[in-house]
Design a protein around this motif. Structure first.
Motif, mmCIF file in Angstrom:
data_model
loop_
_atom_site.group_PDB
_atom_site.id
_atom_site.type_symbol
_atom_site.label_atom_id
_atom_site.label_comp_id
_atom_site.label_asym_id
_atom_site.label_seq_id
_atom_site.Cartn_x
_atom_site.Cartn_y
_atom_site.Cartn_z
ATOM 1 N N GLU A 36 0.938 -1.152 -0.036
ATOM 2 C CA GLU A 36 -0.078 -0.008 -0.055
ATOM 3 C C GLU A 36 0.791 1.208 -0.172
ATOM 4 O OE1 GLU A 36 -2.173 -3.433 1.225
ATOM 5 O OE2 GLU A 36 -0.414 -2.540 2.225
ATOM 6 N N GLN A 37 1.905 1.185 0.819
ATOM 7 C CA GLN A 37 3.019 2.496 0.717
ATOM 8 C C GLN A 37 3.364 2.473 -0.606
ATOM 9 O OE1 GLN A 37 4.797 0.945 4.034
ATOM 10 N NE2 GLN A 37 5.092 3.201 5.019
ATOM 11 N N ARG A 38 4.158 1.518 -1.297
ATOM 12 C CA ARG A 38 4.217 1.708 -2.588
ATOM 13 C C ARG A 38 3.353 2.299 -3.504
ATOM 14 N NH1 ARG A 38 7.716 -4.379 -2.840
ATOM 15 N NH2 ARG A 38 8.124 -4.119 -0.581
ATOM 16 N N GLN A 39 2.274 1.606 -3.441
ATOM 17 C CA GLN A 39 1.123 2.149 -4.357
ATOM 18 C C GLN A 39 0.862 3.493 -4.311
ATOM 19 O OE1 GLN A 39 -0.400 -0.105 -6.588
ATOM 20 N NE2 GLN A 39 -1.952 1.420 -7.233
ATOM 21 N N LYS A 40 0.933 3.946 -3.006
ATOM 22 C CA LYS A 40 0.504 5.294 -2.700
ATOM 23 C C LYS A 40 1.579 6.390 -3.386
ATOM 24 C CE LYS A 40 -0.671 8.667 0.839
ATOM 25 N NZ LYS A 40 -0.027 9.245 1.968
ATOM 26 N N THR A 41 2.921 5.828 -3.029
ATOM 27 C CA THR A 41 4.179 6.658 -3.574
ATOM 28 C C THR A 41 3.899 6.824 -5.148
ATOM 29 O OG1 THR A 41 5.166 6.255 -1.683
ATOM 30 C CG2 THR A 41 6.624 6.755 -3.679
ATOM 31 N N PHE A 42 3.632 5.769 -5.719
ATOM 32 C CA PHE A 42 3.679 5.630 -7.029
ATOM 33 C C PHE A 42 2.604 6.601 -7.805
ATOM 34 C CE2 PHE A 42 6.098 1.223 -7.099
ATOM 35 C CZ PHE A 42 7.337 2.088 -7.525
ATOM 36 N N GLU A 43 1.483 6.417 -6.893
ATOM 37 C CA GLU A 43 0.411 7.217 -7.310
ATOM 38 C C GLU A 43 0.525 8.670 -7.347
ATOM 39 O OE1 GLU A 43 -2.920 5.711 -5.015
ATOM 40 O OE2 GLU A 43 -3.241 3.898 -6.538
ATOM 41 N N GLU A 44 1.419 9.203 -6.239
ATOM 42 C CA GLU A 44 1.797 10.554 -6.122
ATOM 43 C C GLU A 44 2.481 10.704 -7.147
ATOM 44 O OE1 GLU A 44 3.040 10.328 -1.936
ATOM 45 O OE2 GLU A 44 1.083 10.525 -1.299
ATOM 46 N N LEU A 45 3.772 10.131 -7.406
ATOM 47 C CA LEU A 45 4.580 10.462 -8.549
ATOM 48 C C LEU A 45 3.805 10.523 -9.916
ATOM 49 C CD1 LEU A 45 7.430 8.198 -7.413
ATOM 50 C CD2 LEU A 45 7.656 10.508 -7.711
ATOM 51 N N SER A 46 2.806 9.668 -10.159
ATOM 52 C CA SER A 46 2.105 9.726 -11.160
ATOM 53 C C SER A 46 1.215 10.886 -11.425
ATOM 54 C CB SER A 46 1.181 8.395 -11.529
ATOM 55 O OG SER A 46 0.558 8.662 -12.663
ATOM 56 N N ALA A 47 0.606 11.388 -10.224
ATOM 57 C CA ALA A 47 -0.064 12.506 -10.373
ATOM 58 C C ALA A 47 0.620 13.917 -10.812
ATOM 59 C CB ALA A 47 -0.928 12.701 -9.155
ATOM 60 N N PHE A 48 1.751 13.878 -10.052
ATOM 61 C CA PHE A 48 2.666 14.895 -10.193
ATOM 62 C C PHE A 48 3.204 14.976 -11.531
ATOM 63 C CE2 PHE A 48 7.230 15.667 -10.335
ATOM 64 C CZ PHE A 48 7.072 17.082 -10.613
ATOM 65 N N SER A 49 3.618 13.985 -11.940
ATOM 66 C CA SER A 49 4.555 13.931 -13.246
ATOM 67 C C SER A 49 3.152 14.206 -14.347
ATOM 68 C CB SER A 49 4.885 12.366 -13.771
ATOM 69 O OG SER A 49 5.599 12.002 -12.745
ATOM 70 N N LEU A 50 2.072 13.540 -14.607
ATOM 71 C CA LEU A 50 1.363 13.880 -15.527
ATOM 72 C C LEU A 50 0.573 15.370 -15.600
ATOM 73 C CD1 LEU A 50 -0.635 10.409 -15.306
ATOM 74 C CD2 LEU A 50 0.928 11.190 -17.291
ATOM 75 N N SER A 51 0.967 15.921 -14.453
ATOM 76 C CA SER A 51 0.513 17.392 -14.503
ATOM 77 C C SER A 51 1.544 18.424 -15.154
ATOM 78 C CB SER A 51 0.515 17.932 -12.843
ATOM 79 O OG SER A 51 1.853 18.113 -12.401
ATOM 80 N N LEU A 52 2.765 17.883 -15.677
ATOM 81 C CA LEU A 52 3.591 18.857 -16.229
ATOM 82 C C LEU A 52 3.582 18.533 -17.745
ATOM 83 C CD1 LEU A 52 6.833 17.546 -14.043
ATOM 84 C CD2 LEU A 52 5.465 19.789 -13.936
ATOM 85 N N ASP A 53 3.732 19.722 -18.322
ATOM 86 C CA ASP A 53 4.120 19.829 -19.673
ATOM 87 C C ASP A 53 4.971 18.923 -20.369
ATOM 88 O OD1 ASP A 53 1.899 21.433 -20.180
ATOM 89 O OD2 ASP A 53 3.303 23.240 -20.188
ATOM 90 N N GLY A 54 4.746 18.206 -21.261
ATOM 91 C CA GLY A 54 5.896 17.377 -21.983
ATOM 92 C C GLY A 54 6.043 15.845 -21.163
ATOM 93 N N VAL A 55 5.288 15.580 -20.308
ATOM 94 C CA VAL A 55 5.011 14.251 -19.689
ATOM 95 C C VAL A 55 3.738 13.484 -20.618
ATOM 96 C CG1 VAL A 55 4.481 12.735 -17.998
ATOM 97 C CG2 VAL A 55 5.921 14.833 -17.730
ATOM 98 N N LEU A 56 4.159 12.529 -21.313
ATOM 99 C CA LEU A 56 3.208 11.598 -22.294
ATOM 100 C C LEU A 56 2.659 10.551 -21.499
ATOM 101 C CD1 LEU A 56 5.506 11.591 -25.513
ATOM 102 C CD2 LEU A 56 3.797 13.331 -24.745
ATOM 103 N N ALA A 57 3.546 9.744 -20.561
ATOM 104 C CA ALA A 57 2.766 8.601 -19.905
ATOM 105 C C ALA A 57 3.592 8.463 -18.754
ATOM 106 C CB ALA A 57 2.753 7.368 -20.701
ATOM 107 N N PHE A 58 3.084 7.742 -17.817
ATOM 108 C CA PHE A 58 3.439 7.126 -16.381
ATOM 109 C C PHE A 58 2.963 5.787 -16.143
ATOM 110 C CE2 PHE A 58 4.396 6.527 -12.114
ATOM 111 C CZ PHE A 58 5.181 7.256 -11.905
ATOM 112 N N ASP A 59 3.826 4.958 -16.042
ATOM 113 C CA ASP A 59 3.141 3.414 -15.720
ATOM 114 C C ASP A 59 4.286 3.070 -14.500
ATOM 115 O OD1 ASP A 59 1.269 2.853 -18.195
ATOM 116 O OD2 ASP A 59 3.255 3.608 -19.259
ATOM 117 N N PHE A 60 3.575 2.274 -13.767
ATOM 118 C CA PHE A 60 4.129 1.550 -12.652
ATOM 119 C C PHE A 60 3.818 0.341 -12.331
ATOM 120 C CE2 PHE A 60 0.719 4.128 -10.691
ATOM 121 C CZ PHE A 60 0.386 3.238 -9.764
ATOM 122 N N GLY A 61 4.269 -0.546 -11.630
ATOM 123 C CA GLY A 61 3.985 -1.701 -11.214
ATOM 124 C C GLY A 61 5.062 -2.846 -10.676
#
Length: 122
Positions: A36-61
């Motif tokens: 759950e901690q891993r998932q939450k951290t990756f979700e936070e990184l994804s939300a941040f990353s996808l908010s930036l211009d020039g980020v096309l995709a974010f995948d984790f697992g």
């Protein structure tokens, strides 16, 4: 590399005028870090990353490690950037630094528990 480099892709050699960057991050999480901690951290990184211009995709697992070559690295993520300058914007951003510190805190040996590859791709 400049914008007119030659790339080998799926057995073909191609000339491309534009490159993208795959920012690949592999994590050796401490044993006490929950899924759950891993998932939450990756979700936070994804939300941040996808908010930036020039980020096309974010995948984790999780790492499935079918070839049994990276067993210490349990999870990872890949960010696809439209350009090197988009990667630089991400890397220099204060939120990236904060989230990156948190990620390091969750890994064995801090930053030593993380491997990063930046791959230029057509």
């Amino acid at each position: 590399m400049d914008n007119g480099d030659i790339f080998r892709h799926a057995g073909r050699v191609e000339m491309r005028s534009r490159i993208m960057i795959l920012h690949c991050v592999f994590c050796n999480f401490r044993a006490d870090v929950s899924v759950e901690q891993r998932q939450k951290t990756f979700e936070e990184l994804s939300a941040f990353s996808l908010s930036l211009d020039g980020v096309l995709a974010f995948d984790f697992g999780p790492n499935r490690d079918y070839e049994k070559k990276s067993q210490d690295y349990s999870d990872g993520f890949v960010v696809r950037f439209a350009s090197q300058s988009a990667l630089e914007l991400y890397a220099d951003h204060q939120m990236h630094k904060e989230l990156g510190k948190h990620l390091c805190d969750l890994c064995e040996g801090g930053g030593e528990g993380i491997i990063v590859f930046d791959i230029e791709t057509p």
